[in-house]
Design a protein around this motif. Structure first.
Motif, short mmCIF file in Angstrom:
data_model
loop_
_atom_site.label_atom_id
_atom_site.label_comp_id
_atom_site.label_asym_id
_atom_site.label_seq_id
_atom_site.Cartn_x
_atom_site.Cartn_y
_atom_site.Cartn_z
N PHE A 1 -114.42 -29.08 56.59
CA PHE A 1 -115.83 -28.74 56.67
C PHE A 1 -116.12 -27.85 57.89
O PHE A 1 -116.82 -26.85 57.78
CB PHE A 1 -116.68 -30.02 56.75
N SER A 2 -115.55 -28.21 59.03
CA SER A 2 -115.81 -27.42 60.23
C SER A 2 -115.17 -26.04 60.13
O SER A 2 -115.70 -25.06 60.67
CB SER A 2 -115.33 -28.16 61.49
N ASP A 3 -114.03 -25.93 59.43
CA ASP A 3 -113.42 -24.61 59.21
C ASP A 3 -114.35 -23.71 58.40
O ASP A 3 -114.49 -22.52 58.69
CB ASP A 3 -112.09 -24.76 58.45
N PHE A 4 -114.95 -24.27 57.36
CA PHE A 4 -115.85 -23.47 56.52
C PHE A 4 -117.06 -23.01 57.33
O PHE A 4 -117.47 -21.84 57.23
CB PHE A 4 -116.30 -24.29 55.31
N VAL A 5 -117.62 -23.89 58.12
CA VAL A 5 -118.75 -23.51 58.97
C VAL A 5 -118.31 -22.45 59.98
O VAL A 5 -119.06 -21.50 60.27
CB VAL A 5 -119.33 -24.75 59.69
N ALA A 6 -117.09 -22.57 60.51
CA ALA A 6 -116.58 -21.56 61.44
C ALA A 6 -116.45 -20.20 60.75
O ALA A 6 -116.73 -19.16 61.37
CB ALA A 6 -115.24 -22.00 62.00
N CYS A 7 -116.03 -20.19 59.48
CA CYS A 7 -115.94 -18.93 58.74
C CYS A 7 -117.32 -18.33 58.54
O CYS A 7 -117.51 -17.11 58.67
CB CYS A 7 -115.24 -19.16 57.40
N ALA A 8 -118.29 -19.16 58.21
CA ALA A 8 -119.67 -18.68 58.07
C ALA A 8 -120.17 -18.10 59.39
O ALA A 8 -120.78 -17.01 59.42
CB ALA A 8 -120.58 -19.82 57.61
N ARG A 9 -119.90 -18.80 60.46
CA ARG A 9 -120.32 -18.33 61.79
C ARG A 9 -119.66 -16.99 62.13
O ARG A 9 -120.30 -16.08 62.66
CB ARG A 9 -119.97 -19.38 62.83
N HIS A 10 -118.37 -16.87 61.81
CA HIS A 10 -117.64 -15.64 62.11
C HIS A 10 -118.22 -14.45 61.34
O HIS A 10 -118.36 -13.35 61.89
CB HIS A 10 -116.16 -15.82 61.75
N LEU A 11 -118.54 -14.64 60.08
CA LEU A 11 -119.10 -13.55 59.28
C LEU A 11 -120.43 -13.07 59.84
O LEU A 11 -120.75 -11.87 59.79
CB LEU A 11 -119.25 -13.99 57.82
N VAL A 12 -121.21 -14.00 60.38
CA VAL A 12 -122.49 -13.62 60.98
C VAL A 12 -122.27 -12.97 62.35
O VAL A 12 -122.82 -11.91 62.65
CB VAL A 12 -123.41 -14.85 61.10
N ASP A 13 -121.44 -13.59 63.17
CA ASP A 13 -121.24 -13.09 64.54
C ASP A 13 -120.58 -11.72 64.57
O ASP A 13 -120.80 -10.94 65.51
CB ASP A 13 -120.39 -14.08 65.34
N THR A 14 -119.76 -11.40 63.57
CA THR A 14 -119.09 -10.10 63.54
C THR A 14 -119.87 -9.06 62.75
O THR A 14 -119.38 -7.94 62.56
CB THR A 14 -117.68 -10.24 62.95
N GLY A 15 -121.06 -9.41 62.30
CA GLY A 15 -121.93 -8.44 61.67
C GLY A 15 -121.70 -8.20 60.20
O GLY A 15 -122.30 -7.28 59.62
N TRP A 16 -120.87 -9.02 59.57
CA TRP A 16 -120.67 -8.85 58.13
C TRP A 16 -121.92 -9.27 57.35
O TRP A 16 -122.25 -8.68 56.33
CB TRP A 16 -119.48 -9.68 57.66
N THR A 17 -122.60 -10.30 57.81
CA THR A 17 -123.75 -10.81 57.07
C THR A 17 -124.71 -11.49 58.02
O THR A 17 -124.54 -11.46 59.24
CB THR A 17 -123.28 -11.77 55.95
N THR A 18 -125.74 -12.11 57.45
CA THR A 18 -126.71 -12.90 58.21
C THR A 18 -126.85 -14.26 57.57
O THR A 18 -126.55 -14.43 56.36
CB THR A 18 -128.09 -12.23 58.23
N ALA A 19 -127.29 -15.23 58.33
CA ALA A 19 -127.49 -16.57 57.78
C ALA A 19 -128.53 -16.57 56.68
O ALA A 19 -128.49 -17.40 55.77
CB ALA A 19 -127.90 -17.54 58.89
#
Length: 718
Positions: A539-557
């Protein structure tokens, strides 16, 4: 303007259970009564509510369906596969759901080049000269709301065909036998079967598997042609509730094998067709934690068993052993254990071995050439893409000199190659057609790496239409993204292509796979670090992937949607509880969200065999406490959840419909804020959803339209 329709509200009927000093109260367990008219009415009310709430997406759903249909070659033919004296292939036809399986005779026994049909073959004409239709699946499905082919197998002499069908969705199949010389069905009919049948070498009988009351494959039977099922011989009964069984035949045709396995332990029995009077023998008796598989090969003129095992290391070793019962201490290493390379499978042929392995998160095919002295050259079949998936398939002939393999990326459609081991030539036979001028170069795909809470690097595979991230100033901008995850059973969600996914990509969205722990992408440690008492890593890995996509500018929450099914549905429920602010929407398909209730009931399908994956909360208070800390249904809280679409099937025997039904009911009663929760139940389907390709396209179009709406792309044309 009509007032909004109120959602169905399930009545609270509390039931309590004391376990390990805890009182566990469940308000919605009454929804488990599948045959109750009240439960049926409730599920139908939920379906009506979902349809009403998504009525504004009807045109988009139709547009997505039309797009899938327009880009799919509906009348098509697979690449023929050679087996003994015939080339076998499948055909599909415009306007039909299921298609047909066919064959033609081999003309030149020395020619391994598969025949090619004319591109414009009419559906009512043979695709190739001498075509014989083995099964017309549309005819078999006629009159049934649901239809599934469990398996089909041609007898060694090529004259008989066994096939199994399920017309309910509960994965209980019925085997029939067809005489391919006359087209008639034999009187033999075997019901209550799991999967298909395995012929013996003589073609006079076949073997099949049945389940116990908890849907565990526990018995192997032998059926002699021309006799009643009641007369079938029970060959093996697995009495350990953690183990399940299966039966097969080695590619060499010499051995029949019965596999018994739990999540952590294996045991194989074999029957030598050259010496059947010796009976079934155990190759290596089960030893807790020892996993192995068994195949037959001939190396340097010597008959040997190939043993792929974890006796010397977690990521497996390939060894040889005599064709006799042999303890692990006497297995001889052929490929020694390497912690950087996970060996997953091996295929034996007369002239070579093919090892399926993965390294650094990517699948690989390894060739070991055989010569008179033993193993000769040892090398990989190489590919150029940054991320891809490769595997062998359609290779039934022990003496065949070519290897049929499948290859795909997130942008390159499924491709079929023949690799000639003699010349080392790799020949593209077919790439799945995508109509409408599709070009893989119009899409970009990458491997990203997120950093988990404990510092572990978690791979992400991502694809988007090239240019979708470019802004007017020449820089990059975030794009809506669908993040998919699974993370259980050491199952790897490797990169793959999907025509339906183009509905997202061509409207400006990206698609990503979070390769979280609990899967097998980075070897056995990746699996072990996401199961049992380490499940929270998934679960925490998936949240980390979501966070990474947002932090690196791929997407937004605000435009990131999460999706997962089955054990991945458990993942969806957990991240919705733990990080609801990270997602604009969550799709949970046949979700295992009431995990603690299921694992506390040993009579339910699969529970006992799942103890090695999740633990036994009924027997162990520590396991109970740990599962209670993450089980989605138990942890629904008074928070503002993102919109959730839960999809299930009434006849699912793997994850019962009641789990998402209870989950949605509790979310409605507990959550605050938006309260945007939908439950959609297929009333005539199983774990895999609806049957038939057009039904499946409509089904996926429904989900994709909901996802696009959550992303703010519902009004964007492709």
């Amino acid at each position: 303007m009509q007032p909004p329709v109120a959602p169905p509200i399930a009545e609270r009927r509390p039931t309590s259970r004391e376990i390990h000093g805890h009182t566990r109260t469940d308000d919605y367990e009454w929804l488990r009564e599948k045959e109750s008219p009240e439960v049926t009415a409730y599920l139908e009310a939920e379906n009506a509510y979902t349809q009403d709430r998504t009525a504004h997406l009807a045109d988009l759903r139709q547009a997505i369906f039309d797009g899938i249909k327009a880009r799919t070659r509906e009348t098509d033919l697979s690449v023929p596969t050679r087996n003994r004296g015939h080339w076998y292939y499948g055909r599909s036809f415009e306007g039909k759901e299921y298609g047909a399986s066919c064959r033609i005779p081999v003309v030149d026994p020395d020619d391994w080049t598969p025949p090619r049909p004319a591109e414009d073959t009419a559906p009512d004409q043979p695709a190739l000269p001498g075509e014989q239709v083995l099964l017309d699946l549309d005819a078999l499905a006629e009159g049934h709301e649901f239809f599934s082919l469990g398996g089909s197998s041609v007898s060694p002499d090529g004259d008989l065909l066994t096939y199994s069908t399920d017309v309910v969705g509960d994965e209980r199949y019925t085997i029939r036998v067809k005489d391919l010389t006359t087209g008639e069905l034999l009187a033999d009919e075997i019901s209550g079967v799991l999967g298909g049948a395995t012929w013996d070498r003589a073609g006079e009988s076949f073997y099949y598997t049945t389940t116990d009351e908890s849907w565990r494959a526990d018995k192997i039977w032998r059926h002699r042609l021309g006799t009643a099922q009641s007369e079938d011989e029970l060959v093996h009964h697995e009495t350990d509730g953690r183990f399940w069984v299966g039966v097969g035949r080695t590619r060499s045709d010499r051995f029949l094998v019965i596999a018994s396995g739990s999540k952590t332990t294996s045991e194989y029995r074999f029957l030598d067709a050259d010496a059947p009077d010796t009976g079934w023998q155990i190759f290596a008796e089960r030893c807790e934690g020892l996993e192995y598989s068994l195949d037959h090969a001939v190396i340097a003129g010597e008959d040997v068993f190939l043993v792929l095992h974890n006796h010397t290391g977690a990521d497996f070793e390939l060894a040889t052993a005599p064709v006799a019962p042999t303890p692990a201490a006497e297995w001889r290493a052929l490929i020694t254990h390497d912690p950087a390379v996970r060996l997953e499978d091996v295929d034996a042929f007369a002239g070579h071995l093919v090892v399926h392995q993965r390294s650094n998160g990517l699948t690989q095919l390894r060739i070991l050439e055989l010569d008179g002295d033993g193993v000769g050259d040892d090398y990989l079949v190489e590919f150029d893409h940054e991320i891809y998936t490769v595997g062998s398939a359609g290779n039934p002939g022990f003496h065949q000199p070519v290897l049929r393999l499948g290859y795909t990326t997130m942008a390159v459609p499924s491709s079929v190659y023949d690799y000639d081991v003699r010349t080392r030539d790799l020949t593209l036979l077919r790439r799945a057609p995508v109509l409408g001028g599709y070009d893989p170069d119009d899409y970009e795909e990458h491997r990203l790496w997120a950093t988990a809470d404990d510092g572990e690097r978690v791979p992400i595979s991502i694809v988007a239409r090239r240019g979708s991230r470019e802004d007017v100033g020449g820089g990059t901008r975030p794009v809506p993204t669908l993040l998919y995850g699974y993370g259980a059973y050491e199952t790897s969600i490797d990169p793959y292509f999907s025509i339906a996914r183009l509905a997202l990509l061509d409207r400006g969205a990206a698609f990503a796979i979070a390769h979280v722990r609990g899967g097998g992408e980075l070897g056995r440690r990746w699996y072990d670090d996401g199961k049992l008492s380490r499940k929270q890593h998934t679960f925490s890995d998936f949240v980390a992937c979501a966070r990474h996509l947002v932090d690196t500018g791929w997407t937004t929450a605000e435009t990131l949607v999460a999706e997962g099914g089955s054990a991945g549905g458990l993942l969806m429920g957990a991240v919705a509880n733990q990080a609801p602010e990270r997602f604009a929407g969550v799709v949970a398909a046949v979700p295992f969200v009431d995990a603690l209730t299921t694992m506390l009931d040993a009579t339910l399908p699969l529970t006992v065999t799942e103890y090695d994956e999740w633990g036994n909360p009924e027997a162990d208070p520590a396991v109970y406490d740990y599962m209670a800390s993450y089980a989605p249904y138990d942890n629904v809280a008074a928070v503002d959840y993102p919109p959730i679409l839960a999809e299930t099937s009434l006849n699912d025997t793997r994850v019962l419909y009641v789990e998402p039904a209870k989950w949605i009911a509790r979310l409605r009663a507990t959550a605050v804020g938006r309260q945007d929760f939908l439950l959609r139940t297929e009333m005539s389907a199983g774990h895999g959803g609806v049957s038939g390709r057009y039904k499946a396209w409509h089904d996926r179009a429904f989900t994709l339209a909901w996802i696009l709406d959550r992303m703010g792309l519902a009004g964007v044309a492709p």
